[in-house]
Write a protein that holds these residues in place. Sequence first.
Motif, PDB file in Angstrom:
ATOM      1  N   HIS A  32      33.650  56.260  42.420  1.00  5.78           N
ATOM      2  CA  HIS A  32      34.021  55.938  43.805  1.00  5.78           C
ATOM      3  C   HIS A  32      35.107  54.864  43.774  1.00  5.78           C
ATOM      4  CE1 HIS A  32      33.820  54.961  48.068  1.00  5.78           C
ATOM      5  NE2 HIS A  32      33.042  56.022  48.240  1.00  5.78           N
ATOM      6  N   PRO A  33      36.113  54.967  44.650  1.00  3.94           N
ATOM      7  CA  PRO A  33      37.176  53.950  44.670  1.00  3.94           C
ATOM      8  C   PRO A  33      36.680  52.541  44.975  1.00  3.94           C
ATOM      9  CG  PRO A  33      37.842  55.895  45.914  1.00  3.94           C
ATOM     10  CD  PRO A  33      36.389  56.071  45.596  1.00  3.94           C
ATOM     11  N   LEU A  34      35.523  52.427  45.650  1.00  2.00           N
ATOM     12  CA  LEU A  34      34.997  51.106  45.998  1.00  2.00           C
ATOM     13  C   LEU A  34      34.150  50.494  44.882  1.00  2.00           C
ATOM     14  CD1 LEU A  34      34.004  51.528  49.754  1.00  2.00           C
ATOM     15  CD2 LEU A  34      36.007  50.354  48.800  1.00  2.00           C
ATOM     16  N   LEU A  35      33.973  51.214  43.788  1.00  2.00           N
ATOM     17  CA  LEU A  35      33.213  50.676  42.652  1.00  2.00           C
ATOM     18  C   LEU A  35      34.183  50.093  41.642  1.00  2.00           C
ATOM     19  CD1 LEU A  35      30.448  50.283  41.241  1.00  2.00           C
ATOM     20  CD2 LEU A  35      30.883  52.460  40.078  1.00  2.00           C
ATOM     21  N   ARG A  36      34.202  48.766  41.558  1.00  2.00           N
ATOM     22  CA  ARG A  36      35.033  48.112  40.555  1.00  2.00           C
ATOM     23  C   ARG A  36      34.444  48.311  39.161  1.00  2.00           C
ATOM     24  NH1 ARG A  36      36.997  42.044  42.349  1.00  2.00           N
ATOM     25  NH2 ARG A  36      38.871  42.681  43.504  1.00  2.00           N
ATOM     26  N   VAL A  37      35.322  48.414  38.157  1.00  2.00           N
ATOM     27  CA  VAL A  37      34.896  48.609  36.777  1.00  2.00           C
ATOM     28  C   VAL A  37      35.527  47.525  35.907  1.00  2.00           C
ATOM     29  CG1 VAL A  37      34.721  50.224  34.855  1.00  2.00           C
ATOM     30  CG2 VAL A  37      34.852  51.090  37.205  1.00  2.00           C
ATOM     31  N   ARG A  38      34.691  46.801  35.194  1.00  2.00           N
ATOM     32  CA  ARG A  38      35.143  45.852  34.173  1.00  2.00           C
ATOM     33  C   ARG A  38      34.588  46.268  32.822  1.00  2.00           C
ATOM     34  NH1 ARG A  38      37.357  41.391  36.666  1.00  2.00           N
ATOM     35  NH2 ARG A  38      36.673  41.006  38.819  1.00  2.00           N
ATOM     36  N   PHE A  39      35.053  45.640  31.756  1.00  2.00           N
ATOM     37  CA  PHE A  39      34.500  45.911  30.430  1.00  2.00           C
ATOM     38  C   PHE A  39      34.665  44.691  29.542  1.00  2.00           C
ATOM     39  CE2 PHE A  39      38.835  47.545  30.551  1.00  2.00           C
ATOM     40  CZ  PHE A  39      39.426  46.998  29.419  1.00  2.00           C
ATOM     41  N   SER A  40      33.740  44.553  28.581  1.00  2.00           N
ATOM     42  CA  SER A  40      33.752  43.436  27.652  1.00  2.00           C
ATOM     43  C   SER A  40      32.804  43.762  26.491  1.00  2.00           C
ATOM     44  CB  SER A  40      33.291  42.158  28.366  1.00  2.00           C
ATOM     45  OG  SER A  40      33.396  41.034  27.550  1.00  2.00           O
ATOM     46  N   THR A  41      33.202  43.489  25.271  1.00  2.00           N
ATOM     47  CA  THR A  41      34.388  42.771  24.823  1.00  2.00           C
ATOM     48  C   THR A  41      35.302  43.729  24.067  1.00  2.00           C
ATOM     49  OG1 THR A  41      33.233  40.668  24.695  1.00  2.00           O
ATOM     50  CG2 THR A  41      35.130  40.912  23.284  1.00  2.00           C
ATOM     51  N   SER A  42      36.604  43.430  24.062  1.00  2.00           N
ATOM     52  CA  SER A  42      37.573  44.240  23.329  1.00  2.00           C
ATOM     53  C   SER A  42      37.927  43.579  22.003  1.00  2.00           C
ATOM     54  CB  SER A  42      38.849  44.419  24.156  1.00  2.00           C
ATOM     55  OG  SER A  42      38.609  45.157  25.331  1.00  2.00           O
ATOM     56  N   HIS A  43      38.237  44.407  21.000  1.00  2.00           N
ATOM     57  CA  HIS A  43      38.729  43.902  19.722  1.00  2.00           C
ATOM     58  C   HIS A  43      40.219  44.217  19.648  1.00  2.00           C
ATOM     59  CE1 HIS A  43      39.342  43.253  15.440  1.00  2.00           C
ATOM     60  NE2 HIS A  43      38.125  42.751  15.353  1.00  2.00           N
ATOM     61  N   PRO A  44      41.051  43.248  19.272  1.00  2.00           N
ATOM     62  CA  PRO A  44      42.500  43.483  19.266  1.00  2.00           C
ATOM     63  C   PRO A  44      42.944  44.706  18.460  1.00  2.00           C
ATOM     64  CG  PRO A  44      42.049  41.153  19.012  1.00  2.00           C
ATOM     65  CD  PRO A  44      40.714  41.852  18.943  1.00  2.00           C
ATOM     66  N   LYS A  45      42.200  45.048  17.422  1.00  2.00           N
ATOM     67  CA  LYS A  45      42.614  46.186  16.596  1.00  2.00           C
ATOM     68  C   LYS A  45      42.314  47.527  17.261  1.00  2.00           C
ATOM     69  CE  LYS A  45      38.362  46.747  13.840  1.00  2.00           C
ATOM     70  NZ  LYS A  45      37.988  48.040  14.399  1.00  2.00           N
ATOM     71  N   ASP A  46      41.483  47.526  18.301  1.00  2.00           N
ATOM     72  CA  ASP A  46      41.014  48.787  18.880  1.00  2.00           C
ATOM     73  C   ASP A  46      41.521  49.070  20.288  1.00  2.00           C
ATOM     74  OD1 ASP A  46      39.434  49.668  16.692  1.00  2.00           O
ATOM     75  OD2 ASP A  46      37.875  48.241  17.248  1.00  2.00           O
ATOM     76  N   ILE A  47      41.987  48.076  21.004  1.00  2.00           N
ATOM     77  CA  ILE A  47      42.427  48.337  22.373  1.00  2.00           C
ATOM     78  C   ILE A  47      43.781  49.053  22.323  1.00  2.00           C
ATOM     79  CG2 ILE A  47      43.488  46.047  22.724  1.00  2.00           C
ATOM     80  CD1 ILE A  47      42.374  46.346  25.675  1.00  2.00           C
TER      81      ILE A  47
END
Length: 477
Positions: free
Chosen positions: A264-279
Amino acid sequence: MYFGNVFYIAEKDNQYHYQYYFLMYVKMNKKLYIESYGCQMNFSDSEIVVSLLTKEGYEPVSDFQNADLILLNTCSIREKAEQTVRNRLLHFHPLKRRNPELLIGMLGCMAERLKTKLLEEEKIVDIVVGPDAYRTLPSLIKEASEGNKSINTLLSREETYSDIEPVRLGSNGVTAFISIMRGCDNMCSFCVVPFTRGRERSRDPDSIIQEAKKLFINGYREVTLLGQNVDSYKWEPEITDMQTNDGSAQVNFTHLLEMVAQIHPLLRVRFSTSHPKDITNEVLHTMRRYENICKHIHLPVQSGSSRILNLMNRTYNREWYLERIASIKHILGDACGISSDMITGFCSETEAEHGETLSLMDIVKYDFSYMFYYSERPNTLAARKYADDIPLDIKKRRLQEIIQKQNEISLEQNKKEIGKTEKVLVEGTSKKSEEYLQGRTSANKVVVFPKKQFIKGEYVDVLIKSCTTATLLGESV
């Protein structure tokens, strides 16, 4: 129905913050008190534990003096985190003497690292359970109630708890964590996580999507996809005799991120944690395509020195990291918030290498960072191979220089927001006044503004008028 609360301790910026969180529950017979320490994964795991134990007739309570079962979900990332837990156990000694039937259990990374040694060192502890063994808690509690010490610290290559609906502890009803994977394969030399949480394994994407959909239906407006290294998420169905492994069914993190954003457009999505070698740029372009994928990336650098990064086994150097930062800013623009983790005083770090970390901070301009001095953890690669040879006073001095630098940059970055209008998701009232609301921007900046007619869970356009190092202040428009 009755309202109670669960006590949490979270570590941030080298300090422990105490907060009470509220939880709705039905009347039961046995009383459970749980405390959580450390990272977001531990908070998420505690929600799984409470879900498992409420089905066994346990009622969460806010006062450990009323509990039949006390559980501490522990962190082992630094020596200070473990010592905090040991100090906390001292509060339970008088209670245990008065009530020998009280059971005390240790969960999480400290339990996994120390195993039976924990039972020997902390005599009042009855139960020790590692992060992959929470399903066995009912049987371990039964064994302990019969007078036996009980332990299960077996790590798993399959366990993801994907079929367990977490009890949302301390929920504001707006934001929630969704664990998408467990464990870590990176083997950074300073880190104990691969030994306490095991190898990487990803959760079935269908279960993740269903959990996110249910949260949205129940009024939540933001989910954070959680993992030790989310960018390495990869799931594929088991191959049967009737299938061929052509890779068409494989889901990587980019696919998953898009699937959640499309709920849904009203559902914000975040993520954590990223590794510099993989993003990857693929992830960045997906973030750009969807307005509801928040423009914030937590990208821990740990050090600005390539030599130190090599000793840390981070698998990238300074130049690689800065190239990833340049890609983020090129694809997502300067409006994308960037945060980091930093460790100062690692083995053999020179003053010049410390200076490289400070200079990298000046280049990247992090919005905020989690900063620590190096704490040697037993059995890690660094503990086995390198001398912890930086004196404590030098570690502390370097840490203060990094903190001071970050505070200056955070204020500088926040001042850039003055005069801009930001879309803020309201998470609740301000901590300082009931007349003000607070929420976060897409870039993960905290905004405080007058309450007026707005309510929790709404999106509000806010004109930023002033700021502090940590907070933006504004008026709704």
